[in-house]
Design a protein around this motif. Sequence first.
Motif, short mmCIF file in Angstrom:
data_model
loop_
_atom_site.label_atom_id
_atom_site.label_comp_id
_atom_site.label_asym_id
_atom_site.label_seq_id
_atom_site.Cartn_x
_atom_site.Cartn_y
_atom_site.Cartn_z
N MET A 1 -12.68 49.99 22.82
CA MET A 1 -13.15 49.71 21.46
C MET A 1 -13.21 48.22 21.16
N SER A 2 -12.41 47.37 21.82
CA SER A 2 -12.31 45.99 21.36
C SER A 2 -13.26 45.06 22.13
N PHE B 1 -2.76 52.53 20.92
CA PHE B 1 -3.49 52.03 19.75
C PHE B 1 -3.62 53.03 18.60
N CYS C 1 -3.19 44.15 28.59
CA CYS C 1 -4.61 43.83 28.86
C CYS C 1 -4.77 42.46 29.50
N HIS D 1 0.53 41.55 20.64
CA HIS D 1 0.19 41.13 22.00
C HIS D 1 1.03 40.04 22.64
N CYS E 1 -5.34 43.92 17.53
CA CYS E 1 -5.26 45.40 17.54
C CYS E 1 -4.36 45.96 16.44
N GLY F 1 -2.84 48.23 29.68
CA GLY F 1 -3.23 48.48 28.29
C GLY F 1 -2.89 49.85 27.78
N CYS F 2 -3.68 50.29 26.81
CA CYS F 2 -3.45 51.59 26.17
C CYS F 2 -3.82 52.73 27.11
N CYS G 1 1.30 49.32 21.51
CA CYS G 1 0.15 48.61 22.07
C CYS G 1 0.58 47.62 23.16
N CYS G 2 -0.15 46.52 23.34
CA CYS G 2 0.10 45.71 24.55
C CYS G 2 1.42 44.95 24.52
N GLY H 1 -8.00 49.53 29.29
CA GLY H 1 -8.62 49.50 27.97
C GLY H 1 -7.93 50.34 26.92
N CYS H 2 -8.68 50.54 25.84
CA CYS H 2 -8.14 50.96 24.55
C CYS H 2 -8.20 52.47 24.35
N LYS I 1 -12.37 42.38 23.40
CA LYS I 1 -11.65 41.94 24.60
C LYS I 1 -12.02 42.80 25.80
O1 BF8 Z 1 -4.86 44.43 24.56
S1 BF8 Z 1 -3.60 47.01 22.72
S2 BF8 Z 1 -6.35 48.78 21.96
S3 BF8 Z 1 -7.48 45.72 23.11
S4 BF8 Z 1 -5.77 48.18 25.30
FE1 BF8 Z 1 -7.28 47.83 23.64
FE2 BF8 Z 1 -4.82 48.66 23.40
FE3 BF8 Z 1 -5.74 46.75 21.94
FE4 BF8 Z 1 -6.48 45.12 24.87
NI1 BF8 Z 1 -4.23 46.25 24.89
#
Ligand code: BF8
Length: 653
Positions: free
Chosen positions: A560-561, A321, A524, A268, A342, A482-483, A303-304, A452-453, A563
Amino acid sequence: MADKEVKSIDQATLEMIEKAHQDGCSTVFDRADNMKPCPIGAEGSCCKNCAMGPCRVPMAKNKEETAEDHKKRKGVCGATVETIAARNFARMVAAGTSAHGDHARRVVELFHAVAEGKAPGYQIKDEQKLLQLALELGVKIGDRSNQEIARDIAEILREDFGRQEGQLSFIKRAPLKRQEIWRQNGVTPRGIDREVVETMHRTHMGVDQDYQSLIKQATRTALADGWGGSMVGTELQDVMFGTPSPVLSQINLGVLKEEDVNIIIHGHEPALAEMLAVVSQDPSIIAYAKTKGAKGINLVGMCCTANEILMRHGIPTGGNFLQQELAIVTGAVEAMIVDVQCIMQGLTDVAQCYHTKLITTDERAHITGSTFIHFDDLNAIEISKNIIKTAIDNFPNRHKNIRIPQVKSDMVAGFSHETITYLLGGMFRASYRPLNDNIINGRIRGVAGVVGCNNARVTHDDLHVTLVKELIKNDVLVLQTGCSAMATAKAGLMVPEASKFAGEGLASVCETVGIPPVLHLGACVDNCRILTAATAMVKEGGLGDDLSDLPVAGCAPEWMSEKAVAIGHYFVASGVYTVFGVTWPTVGSKEVTDYLFKDIENSYGGMWDFEMDPYKMAQKMIAHIDKKRKALGIDKARERVLYDMAMRRDLEK
Ligand code: BF8
């Protein structure tokens, strides 16, 4: 929509799941099959906050039990299901806020070090944004150097973490009416750390036991994320690493290159990724890679972190993710370098099936079985070289078993708030006016944030893509992070040609401005850019005087998280209707769920909702957008009718 049994709608993902099975390697998709989620924990009815428990007070499933009977069942201390569900919810918000806050703290520390000239390799890249921040925070500019100004800014924003009284620096960015709503409800956040600590205290055994009071503190904490930690992180990252502007790149596992040293940067915080991006271009490092038989170095995000370096450097993204282990399954990844958040612990097992080195770099995130190389911001260049050399040295250890799925998509990313303003209005009259006008005239029905995830409990990427397609088809402009952003980018929705999937009105605006109907706003932590964009819409005029007046809605379909819960709650507390998919964490308490889904709207103008079907999600969001259009009196604009002479004559009768 895909069959429930289908693991993913993404071809590259399906191919690599199959390869993992052939290679005898288990991934998140297998673990999800073997691990049933605990139904009591999932609905928020389990309290493990003291050693007299864990106490479980789920709604009885098999026998008739009235809500009254259910209420009578209590934990050992007497805690009701309402208290337990609200406590669990508040703790999720606190954990999410702490993640973004701690990320931001590191950014402020680096920013301060840059200002003091102690962090070689980093610099102030966006001077204009630095000066704007100085004006906003009351920092004297005069003939002072950027470094001096930056030091003052760092010191002011550092105070936001430990402030005991007063309010966070960026609260005053919100529309005045919104600030007043927060004041009246007593939820204006003081310090980021203070709100997180207070939530942990209040949810300790025997402290706050009124669910509304617990949700109120959760609200204050979430606001300390959206208008605090996340915003501080995003703003200073922009100043140091550059404010994103549109950039063309590619996404999916097909961006890995068989002849190169493939290095994946996952996590991140962009400080490490930024430096790796620079060092991987160093001719001496590339020459070193060639001595090991590789053609070059291929840096790829996951990921992020991927979002951070994608939107600032155009570095390709490997995936979201649920693809992190699958990148290793290709057999072509020399090193996966991770920092925080993550990062699945399963990566170490998967890495052992191949030659990949998993390199942890952050003191806060050690993983047993990985190689730890401490990343120190103050010695970033040297350490980054060392990390990349470790990856290069691993190139000759590749097994024969390499398969890179030939699947990748073009995408455009980098739509910061500043860029959107510029794209809409042009250099000399940069503004949100054209967006507001097109919302008022009905070409654009409204704006949705889809974020989101991924979640292994639902078909990977399916909800994101189905929902977003449905929204743009109905003329809703979609902003993403994000994802979720990665899912739709893989599906080809983040290029201007995707206008063909949009309704006539939205498509006409996108074609005029030259933007895709789905805009990538970043990681995110950059969800605060959506708050900033929404605030700019209010300030532009014509769409009410508060965020809750806007025809906008939010959604995290595959969250899912923890956050994600913090983010969702700061959107709700900022006046936005927000829908979550997959599961809802307070469903065990009808009262708490009703409060979050309905009553909370009376206080904040926004509320939560839950829906598993992406078409229904879209319908609910569009219904909310239409409700807001009606309240603004702009619903009629959508029903434009071209009158012919006969109709005009009829009117005059
Ligand atoms: O920081 S990486 S799974 S938590 S969306 Fe979700 Fe993806 Fe993680 Fe957000 Ni980003």
